[in-house]
Design a protein around this motif. Structure first.
Motif, PDB file in Angstrom:
ATOM      1  N   GLU A  76       0.852  -1.177   0.000  1.00 39.24           N
ATOM      2  CA  GLU A  76       0.000   0.000   0.000  1.00 39.24           C
ATOM      3  C   GLU A  76       0.892   1.232   0.000  1.00 39.24           C
ATOM      4  OE1 GLU A  76      -3.092  -0.755  -0.180  1.00 39.24           O
ATOM      5  OE2 GLU A  76      -2.831  -2.858   0.330  1.00 39.24           O
ATOM      6  N   GLY A  77       0.860   2.013  -1.048  1.00 46.32           N
ATOM      7  CA  GLY A  77       1.631   3.247  -1.089  1.00 46.32           C
ATOM      8  C   GLY A  77       2.970   3.082  -1.797  1.00 46.32           C
ATOM      9  N   HIS A  78       3.790   4.102  -1.724  1.00 47.90           N
ATOM     10  CA  HIS A  78       5.004   4.137  -2.524  1.00 47.90           C
ATOM     11  C   HIS A  78       6.283   4.051  -1.698  1.00 47.90           C
ATOM     12  CE1 HIS A  78       2.581   6.442  -5.768  1.00 47.90           C
ATOM     13  NE2 HIS A  78       2.387   5.151  -5.812  1.00 47.90           N
ATOM     14  N   ARG A  98       0.978  13.614   5.111  1.00 44.96           N
ATOM     15  CA  ARG A  98      -0.467  13.794   5.010  1.00 44.96           C
ATOM     16  C   ARG A  98      -1.092  14.630   6.116  1.00 44.96           C
ATOM     17  NH1 ARG A  98      -2.596   7.983   4.053  1.00 44.96           N
ATOM     18  NH2 ARG A  98      -4.463   8.956   3.228  1.00 44.96           N
ATOM     19  N   MET A 134      -4.901  18.208  10.926  1.00 39.73           N
ATOM     20  CA  MET A 134      -6.307  18.289  10.516  1.00 39.73           C
ATOM     21  C   MET A 134      -7.248  18.147  11.712  1.00 39.73           C
ATOM     22  SD  MET A 134      -7.661  16.154   7.272  1.00 39.73           S
ATOM     23  CE  MET A 134      -6.352  16.349   6.104  1.00 39.73           C
ATOM     24  N   ARG A 156     -10.984  20.576  15.886  1.00 41.63           N
ATOM     25  CA  ARG A 156     -12.249  19.883  15.537  1.00 41.63           C
ATOM     26  C   ARG A 156     -12.848  19.284  16.799  1.00 41.63           C
ATOM     27  NH1 ARG A 156     -12.161  19.972   9.742  1.00 41.63           N
ATOM     28  NH2 ARG A 156     -14.315  19.298   9.979  1.00 41.63           N
ATOM     29  N   ILE A 191     -12.810  11.337  11.021  1.00 43.76           N
ATOM     30  CA  ILE A 191     -11.688  11.889  10.244  1.00 43.76           C
ATOM     31  C   ILE A 191     -10.563  10.855  10.156  1.00 43.76           C
ATOM     32  CG2 ILE A 191      -9.872  13.650  10.203  1.00 43.76           C
ATOM     33  CD1 ILE A 191     -11.902  15.594  11.488  1.00 43.76           C
ATOM     34  N   ARG A 224     -10.415   7.795   7.890  1.00 41.38           N
ATOM     35  CA  ARG A 224     -10.049   7.997   6.485  1.00 41.38           C
ATOM     36  C   ARG A 224      -8.544   8.018   6.273  1.00 41.38           C
ATOM     37  NH1 ARG A 224     -14.609   7.558   3.066  1.00 41.38           N
ATOM     38  NH2 ARG A 224     -16.373   8.174   4.342  1.00 41.38           N
ATOM     39  N   HIS A 237     -15.646   2.505   6.253  1.00 41.31           N
ATOM     40  CA  HIS A 237     -15.460   3.583   7.222  1.00 41.31           C
ATOM     41  C   HIS A 237     -16.671   3.619   8.163  1.00 41.31           C
ATOM     42  CE1 HIS A 237     -12.022   4.844   4.915  1.00 41.31           C
ATOM     43  NE2 HIS A 237     -12.757   4.716   3.830  1.00 41.31           N
ATOM     44  N   ASN A 278     -11.445   9.470  -1.373  1.00 39.04           N
ATOM     45  CA  ASN A 278     -11.166   9.787   0.032  1.00 39.04           C
ATOM     46  C   ASN A 278     -11.547  11.235   0.323  1.00 39.04           C
ATOM     47  OD1 ASN A 278     -10.126  10.289   2.562  1.00 39.04           O
ATOM     48  ND2 ASN A 278      -8.197   9.225   2.180  1.00 39.04           N
ATOM     49  N   LEU A 320     -10.970  13.086   2.637  1.00 35.83           N
ATOM     50  CA  LEU A 320      -9.954  13.899   3.317  1.00 35.83           C
ATOM     51  C   LEU A 320      -8.918  14.434   2.341  1.00 35.83           C
ATOM     52  CD1 LEU A 320      -9.062  12.090   6.660  1.00 35.83           C
ATOM     53  CD2 LEU A 320     -10.778  13.827   6.210  1.00 35.83           C
ATOM     54  N   GLU A 368      -4.749   3.310  -5.463  1.00 32.20           N
ATOM     55  CA  GLU A 368      -3.906   2.205  -5.864  1.00 32.20           C
ATOM     56  C   GLU A 368      -4.093   1.038  -4.898  1.00 32.20           C
ATOM     57  OE1 GLU A 368       0.627   1.772  -7.411  1.00 32.20           O
ATOM     58  OE2 GLU A 368       0.242   3.004  -5.680  1.00 32.20           O
ATOM     59  N   PRO A 422      -4.492  17.220   0.958  1.00 27.50           N
ATOM     60  CA  PRO A 422      -5.188  16.982   2.224  1.00 27.50           C
ATOM     61  C   PRO A 422      -6.114  18.143   2.593  1.00 27.50           C
ATOM     62  CG  PRO A 422      -2.888  16.367   2.427  1.00 27.50           C
ATOM     63  CD  PRO A 422      -3.043  17.014   1.087  1.00 27.50           C
ATOM     64  N   GLN A 443     -10.705  18.764   3.711  1.00 31.76           N
ATOM     65  CA  GLN A 443     -12.040  18.205   3.518  1.00 31.76           C
ATOM     66  C   GLN A 443     -12.907  19.001   2.540  1.00 31.76           C
ATOM     67  OE1 GLN A 443     -12.293  17.780   7.971  1.00 31.76           O
ATOM     68  NE2 GLN A 443     -13.663  16.133   7.362  1.00 31.76           N
TER      69      GLN A 443
END
Lengths: 428, 163
Positions: free
Chosen positions: A14-16, A40, A45, A49, A57, A60, A157, B17, B19, B100, B132, B134
């Motif tokens: 999953e991912g790079h 990310r 974020m 909140r 949140i 995700r 989710h 997604n 987000l 992916e 990133p 919302q």
């Protein structure tokens, strides 16, 4: 002898991430896994909140460990706010958690790992050469997703999980249906164990420190103390003494270390540390697969996942029995008893120990968050394995070497997209 | 050989997604659709980033409608409707979808296993920004109601063949 392996990017993870190995005059000059994902910023974020949004949140952060992140998030908020979930809530959370572990392990073992052993490049040709294998995987994956949907209102989710409990409750008929399907799935589970028992795992041993949660009375997935195979035992709140996160130049994800230069988390670490709490059928599966703690071949992380598939199916059946026996109540979430607060939530998600640490202000808004993801914790150990493996395979043709290294990376089931979230710009 | 029996009906899947800005536009679109008056035998599902799991969700339905962010080289917010055949052509240039394994891989797997719905319709929307956050970009925010109206109109008028 000069050799250079530069896998840009490793597939079926999953991912790079890039593998870079360079041997010059028979000496290893470079040996590293570059994480090249963009950071990310999920923690940023979360700030400001309401705590009620945090689990939605953070779920995700990952399309695979969504329930894991949501659960760690809820536990962090609950610890911060002195919320004590009911027995029913705990049972429902465990059930959906098993669904997610099952889903992720089936995906990894069948779709990402099996193609290497069955001599195909990916699951697509596997679907043509061994359709029964892929259909079995999808059947199990669908059942796993349906467990999550019944309990939490959505396949990936979760919607229905909230701080203190649930906003929606499964009907007895839905649970009975899942029970029936889980019992029927034992045939697929047995086939899975049989299939993976026939694979010839690469021979490579390197002992390391294995880190996981532990509980006295069950195979720990939610809550518990942090235990390590080197003898350390700490409360979850002391996680920073274990993780010791630090930056390295070639990776946008942080590395961790405890008593040695690196440690391993995930199915193999759980198997090594918590073998006694496995379901008897899972122990039988381990015997069939030739696993006995302590296992020090990292390639066998995938085999430990198969053992956990057996455990989760059996334990899910037992949990549903318990829920049906006691009856499902449409109860209100357990109340918040203190605000503001600080709390640490811990879970064993498919890839290993996940930590959410929250600070919640008087107005109920988040003032800070720290999330430590399993893949981060494994990166240093994975590189140490690469470094130990490379001299042992240096005489092999370059393509074989490359495959051995790629399979090693894949064995860790890294979720590189998730791990890249903590890049910090250091002041000059 | 299939997992369950094929059931007549349409599944609308929103992918992405929420987000990651416009990456989540498919999810936002099905949220709107879930509150609309839908014809019988039409279900909506927020698929998130399903990867290989897409095959399991598609299996068993006679028709699937997929909404996703797709790089098509147009202006942000522009959208078009197309079939899986076109996706595979575009996919060879690696310009479709942001996930992916992505939409194409999921469709390919379902096809290899012969569990694809008879009819697949993809509504692709050009994303503006997938960083990133919302919020959707203004162009995509403006485009979504129009897209939803078009999907509803196609559903109610029985106009489902792509083109």
């Amino acid at each position: 002898m000069n050799k250079r392996i530069d896998v840009h990017h490793v597939t079926r993870v999953e991912g790079h991430g890039n593998i870079v190995v360079e041997i010059e005059d028979g000496r290893i000059k470079e040996c590293r896994l570059d994480v090249v994902e963009t950071p990310r910023f999920f923690e940023a974020m979360l700030r400001g909140r309401p705590y009620q949004e945090a689990s939605h949140i953070t779920s995700r952060i990952c399309g695979i460990c969504a329930t894991g992140h949501a659960t760690a998030s809820l536990r962090a908020s609950e610890k911060a706010l002195s919320v004590e979930p009911s027995e029913q809530t705990q049972l429902l959370r465990k059930l959906t958690f098993h669904g997610e572990i099952l889903d992720s392990h089936v995906l990894h073992a069948y779709m990402l790992v099996a193609p290497d052993f069955l001599g195909v490049g990916s699951v697509i040709p596997l679907a043509t050469s061994h359709p029964e294998v892929v259909l079995r995987a999808l059947r199990m994956k669908k059942l796993a997703g349906d467990i999550c949907a019944v309990v939490t209102g959505r396949h990936t989710h979760p919607i229905a999980m909230c701080v203190g409990g649930f906003t929606h409750f499964p009907k007895p008929a839905e649970l009975e249906n899942l029970h029936q399907r889980l019992v029927a799935a034992r045939a697929d589970v047995d086939e899975t164990v049989a299939l993976f028992a026939t694979l010839h795992w690469p021979q490579f041993e390197r002992d390391t420190e294995y880190v996981s949660l532990t509980k006295p009375d069950e195979y720990a997935f939610i809550d518990g103390e942090i235990i390590t195979s080197d003898g350390a035992r700490l409360p979850a709140e002391a996680y920073r003494q274990v993780t010791n996160e630090h930056l390295v130049t070639h990776s946008s994800a942080k590395h961790t270390r405890h008593l040695r230069q690196s440690y391993m988390v995930g199915a193999l670490a759980r198997f090594n540390n918590n073998y006694p709490q496995l379901h008897p059928r899972a122990k039988e599966a381990a015997a069939t697969l030739g696993l006995k703690p302590k296992v020090t071949n990292p390639y066998l992380n995938s085999a430990a996942q198969v053992v956990e598939i057996v455990h989760c199916v059996e334990d899910a059946i037992a949990i549903i029995d318990r829920l049906l026996e006691r009856g499902i109540t449409s109860e209100q979430p357990a109340p918040v008893k203190a605000i503001p607060g600080e709390g640490v939530g811990v879970c064993e998600v498919p890839r290993g120990l996940l930590i959410h640490h929250y600070w919640i202000g008087e107005d109920g808004n988040m003032t800070g968050a720290d999330c430590v993801i399993p893949t981060n914790q494994n990166l240093a150990n994975l590189e140490a394995d690469m470094l130990a493996l490379t001299p042992l395979i240096a005489e092999k043709p370059i393509k074989t070497m490359q495959l051995d290294l790629e399979m090693l990376v894949r064995a860790y089931d890294p979720c590189i997209s998730c791990s890249v979230h903590v890049l910090e710009v250091e002041p000059k | 050989m299939t997992l369950t029996r094929q059931q007549p009906g349409t599944l609308i899947l929103g992918i992405g997604n929420p987000l990651l800005g416009d990456d989540g536009l498919g999810v936002r679109a099905v949220e709107i659709l879930a509150g609309c008056d839908l014809p019988p035998q039409v279900s909506v599902m927020e698929a998130g980033t399903p990867g290989w799991g897409l095959a399991t969700w598609l299996e068993g339905w006679s028709r699937a409608i997929i909404i996703d962010a797709v790089h098509m080289g147009g202006a942000p917010g522009t959208w078009r409707r197309f079939g899986p055949q076109e996706v595979r052509l575009i996919a060879q240039d690696e310009i479709i979808s942001l996930h992916e394994p992505g939409l194409v891989n999921g469709l390919e797997l379902a096809q290899s296993l012969d569990i694809l719905p008879e009819e697949i319709l993809i509504y692709g929307v050009e994303p503006g920004q997938s960083e990133p956050g919302q919020e959707l970009s203004p162009a995509v925010t403006l485009a979504l109601p129009e897209l939803v109206d078009a999907i509803l109109s196609d559903l109610w008028n029985g106009r489902t063949k792509h083109g």
